[in-house]
Motif scaffolding. Structure first.
Motif, PDB file in Angstrom:
ATOM      1  N   GLU A  12       0.665  -1.059   0.051  1.00 16.73           N
ATOM      2  CA  GLU A  12       0.030  -0.053   0.108  1.00 16.73           C
ATOM      3  C   GLU A  12       0.748   1.379  -0.068  1.00 16.73           C
ATOM      4  OE1 GLU A  12      -3.082   0.245  -0.489  1.00 16.73           O
ATOM      5  OE2 GLU A  12      -3.717  -1.608  -0.506  1.00 16.73           O
ATOM      6  N   THR A  13       1.999   1.149   0.719  1.00 16.03           N
ATOM      7  CA  THR A  13       2.782   2.275   0.643  1.00 16.03           C
ATOM      8  C   THR A  13       3.439   2.664  -0.813  1.00 16.03           C
ATOM      9  OG1 THR A  13       4.855   1.020   1.340  1.00 16.03           O
ATOM     10  CG2 THR A  13       3.528   2.160   3.186  1.00 16.03           C
ATOM     11  N   ARG A  14       3.853   1.550  -1.578  1.00  9.40           N
ATOM     12  CA  ARG A  14       4.327   1.757  -2.888  1.00  9.40           C
ATOM     13  C   ARG A  14       3.257   2.496  -3.738  1.00  9.40           C
ATOM     14  NH1 ARG A  14       6.231  -4.464  -3.559  1.00  9.40           N
ATOM     15  NH2 ARG A  14       8.170  -4.358  -2.301  1.00  9.40           N
ATOM     16  N   LYS A  15       1.961   1.993  -3.405  1.00  8.70           N
ATOM     17  CA  LYS A  15       0.891   2.469  -4.197  1.00  8.70           C
ATOM     18  C   LYS A  15       0.577   4.138  -3.981  1.00  8.70           C
ATOM     19  CE  LYS A  15      -4.076   1.552  -4.802  1.00  8.70           C
ATOM     20  NZ  LYS A  15      -5.273   0.753  -4.364  1.00  8.70           N
ATOM     21  N   LEU A  16       0.591   4.321  -2.614  1.00  8.74           N
ATOM     22  CA  LEU A  16       0.334   5.575  -2.071  1.00  8.74           C
ATOM     23  C   LEU A  16       1.344   6.644  -2.627  1.00  8.74           C
ATOM     24  CD1 LEU A  16      -0.797   5.338   1.666  1.00  8.74           C
ATOM     25  CD2 LEU A  16      -1.991   6.655  -0.305  1.00  8.74           C
ATOM     26  N   ILE A  17       2.706   5.938  -2.818  1.00  5.10           N
ATOM     27  CA  ILE A  17       3.512   6.946  -3.154  1.00  5.10           C
ATOM     28  C   ILE A  17       3.541   7.234  -4.810  1.00  5.10           C
ATOM     29  CG2 ILE A  17       6.084   6.904  -4.004  1.00  5.10           C
ATOM     30  CD1 ILE A  17       6.718   5.073  -1.460  1.00  5.10           C
ATOM     31  N   PHE A  18       3.125   6.355  -5.478  1.00 10.51           N
ATOM     32  CA  PHE A  18       2.827   6.764  -6.962  1.00 10.51           C
ATOM     33  C   PHE A  18       1.469   7.562  -7.241  1.00 10.51           C
ATOM     34  CE2 PHE A  18       1.920   6.170 -11.474  1.00 10.51           C
ATOM     35  CZ  PHE A  18       2.977   6.417 -12.000  1.00 10.51           C
ATOM     36  N   LEU A  19       0.628   7.294  -6.355  1.00 11.14           N
ATOM     37  CA  LEU A  19      -0.748   8.011  -6.412  1.00 11.14           C
ATOM     38  C   LEU A  19      -0.454   9.552  -6.199  1.00 11.14           C
ATOM     39  CD1 LEU A  19      -3.191   5.696  -4.649  1.00 11.14           C
ATOM     40  CD2 LEU A  19      -3.523   6.401  -6.973  1.00 11.14           C
ATOM     41  N   PHE A  20       0.475   9.672  -4.948  1.00  8.90           N
ATOM     42  CA  PHE A  20       1.110  11.212  -4.799  1.00  8.90           C
ATOM     43  C   PHE A  20       1.645  11.841  -6.078  1.00  8.90           C
ATOM     44  CE2 PHE A  20       1.338  10.002  -0.038  1.00  8.90           C
ATOM     45  CZ  PHE A  20      -0.104  10.308   0.260  1.00  8.90           C
ATOM     46  N   ARG A  21       2.459  10.950  -6.626  1.00  9.18           N
ATOM     47  CA  ARG A  21       3.054  11.500  -7.892  1.00  9.18           C
ATOM     48  C   ARG A  21       2.062  12.053  -8.821  1.00  9.18           C
ATOM     49  NH1 ARG A  21       7.693  11.262 -11.343  1.00  9.18           N
ATOM     50  NH2 ARG A  21       7.324  11.991 -13.211  1.00  9.18           N
ATOM     51  N   ILE A  22       1.024  11.162  -9.048  1.00  7.60           N
ATOM     52  CA  ILE A  22      -0.195  11.571  -9.930  1.00  7.60           C
ATOM     53  C   ILE A  22      -0.732  12.910  -9.666  1.00  7.60           C
ATOM     54  CG2 ILE A  22      -2.161  10.874 -10.734  1.00  7.60           C
ATOM     55  CD1 ILE A  22      -1.677   7.847 -10.629  1.00  7.60           C
ATOM     56  N   MET A  23      -0.926  13.115  -8.472  1.00  2.00           N
ATOM     57  CA  MET A  23      -1.387  14.273  -7.848  1.00  2.00           C
ATOM     58  C   MET A  23      -0.604  15.426  -8.275  1.00  2.00           C
ATOM     59  SD  MET A  23      -4.815  13.650  -6.950  1.00  2.00           S
ATOM     60  CE  MET A  23      -4.807  15.193  -6.546  1.00  2.00           C
ATOM     61  N   ASP A  24       0.607  15.108  -8.309  1.00  2.00           N
ATOM     62  CA  ASP A  24       1.583  16.354  -8.330  1.00  2.00           C
ATOM     63  C   ASP A  24       2.122  16.372  -9.704  1.00  2.00           C
ATOM     64  OD1 ASP A  24       3.185  18.264  -6.913  1.00  2.00           O
ATOM     65  OD2 ASP A  24       5.005  16.892  -7.409  1.00  2.00           O
ATOM     66  N   THR A  25       1.302  15.990 -10.733  1.00  2.00           N
ATOM     67  CA  THR A  25       1.602  15.966 -12.003  1.00  2.00           C
ATOM     68  C   THR A  25       0.558  16.741 -12.905  1.00  2.00           C
ATOM     69  OG1 THR A  25       2.891  13.863 -12.077  1.00  2.00           O
ATOM     70  CG2 THR A  25       2.133  14.799 -14.170  1.00  2.00           C
TER      71      THR A  25
END
Length: 354
Positions: A291-304
């Motif tokens: 889940e932490t891996r998933k969250l890290i990438f979701l944050f990247r999406i929100m920052d793009t």
């Protein structure tokens, strides 16, 4: 409100903007003539054109009205003998609006989105007889190509991508060899060039992810998930795009085989779920790092910024992942994720109040 009861400032403003008589300009009157047999539609377009021809027109009010009118009544205009002229006049109004509001980004976005929605609807209505619209379509695409990069980027990343229009034109051309695709190819080449240039301006996702993931990725390889959106792959697409010449009759088909903006957005959208389902061999599905891996990438999406079309959905997924993470890990280990999420919610509450 009677003018005698208004403030002196408002009186001055009303006097300054007062117009003795507003008339529809002669070049736009065919849009009324084409629907003369439909009283309701005729009255609506007449009122709309009177507002458009007003020297102090308000595009923030007019663009939604114009968009609704053309999408609702395109089928009526498409049946008229002068449909090609109608197409040129309507697209001309949208382009005029885009030019006049170019310093207002939200309005510029609305103008371009409305224009492309109309053109996409129009092409679907006349797809079987596109040869009759070679000249107005060529003029339209050439007019679009004259717009600056900021305006074209609204086409690149908007809700109505040019790829669908280009596919309609290519399909028709393959069955009707006389249809010239050079203006379409030229504009789509520019659209893809700006698209790939944008993605190369963002940080390469795989090195970024491995750096951010840290110890959580020591026993896991993300390469296969990120290859399609890597800078190396994007550069290859950009090189292919630049090598297309207008003399190549298969140029548009080659460009359409390359990923457009929405294709890349879908690749980004799929990665978070893949980070959960594609675990390392022998790993338990409840691995606390998943889940932490998933969250890290979701944050990247929100920052793009270029992924704004999936930001709302990503916020929902962040919420679900946090709930799952809270059940598995102590607060100390997820504190930064909670703080980041709260900041994202704060930044997006106006965009997604629900």
């Amino acid at each position: 409100m009677p003018i005698e009861h208004t403030s002196s400032a408002l009186k001055a403003n009303l006097q300054e903007t007062a117009v003795a008589e507003v008339v529809i300009t002669p070049e736009l009157t065919p849009l009324c003539d084409m629907v003369a047999d439909f009283r309701g539609i005729h009255r609506n377009i007449e009122d709309l054109l009177l507002e458009i021809c007003h020297p102090f027109r308000n595009w923030s009010l007019l663009l939604p009205k114009l968009r609704a009118f053309v999408l609702k009544n395109s089928q009526i205009y498409a049946k008229h003998d002068n449909v090609a002229q109608g197409f040129s006049l309507f697209t001309g109004i949208f382009l005029q609006a885009a030019q006049e509001v170019q310093k207002n980004e939200p309005l510029m976005g609305l103008a371009m989105e409305s224009l492309l929605a109309y053109v996409q609807k129009f092409l679907s209505l006349v797809e079987s007889r596109l040869i009759d619209f070679q000249q107005p379509l060529d003029q339209f695409f050439k007019a679009l190509e004259l717009l600056d990069d900021e305006a074209i980027m609204l086409m690149v990343q908007g809700h109505h991508p040019m790829k669908k229009m280009a596919q309609i034109l290519l399909r028709y051309s393959e069955n009707n060899g006389d249809f010239d695709l050079s203006s379409t190819t030229s504009l789509f080449q520019r659209v893809l060039t700006l698209n790939y240039t944008y993605w190369l301006s963002e940080e390469d996702p795989q090195p970024w992810f491995q750096k951010e993931c840290g110890d959580r990725c020591t026993d896991w390889q993300a390469g296969s998930r990120f290859s399609a959106i890597s800078h190396e792959q994007i550069r290859a697409h950009l090189e292919c795009t630049k090598n297309i010449t207008l003399k190549d009759k298969h140029g548009l088909k080659t460009l359409l085989d390359l990923p457009a903006h929405m294709d890349i957005v879908r690749l980004y959208k799929d990665i978070p779920s893949q980070l959960v389902t594609e675990l390392d061999p022998g790993k338990n599905k409840d691995d606390r790092y998943v889940e932490t891996r998933k969250l890290i990438f979701l944050f990247r999406i929100m920052d793009t910024p270029g992924l704004y079309l999936i930001h709302e959905e990503s916020l929902r997924e962040i919420n679900r992942s946090l709930v799952s993470l809270i059940k598995k890990q102590p607060y100390e280990e997820i504190e930064s994720f909670l703080l980041t999420t709260m900041q994202l919610l704060k930044e997006n509450v106006k965009r997604y109040p629900h």
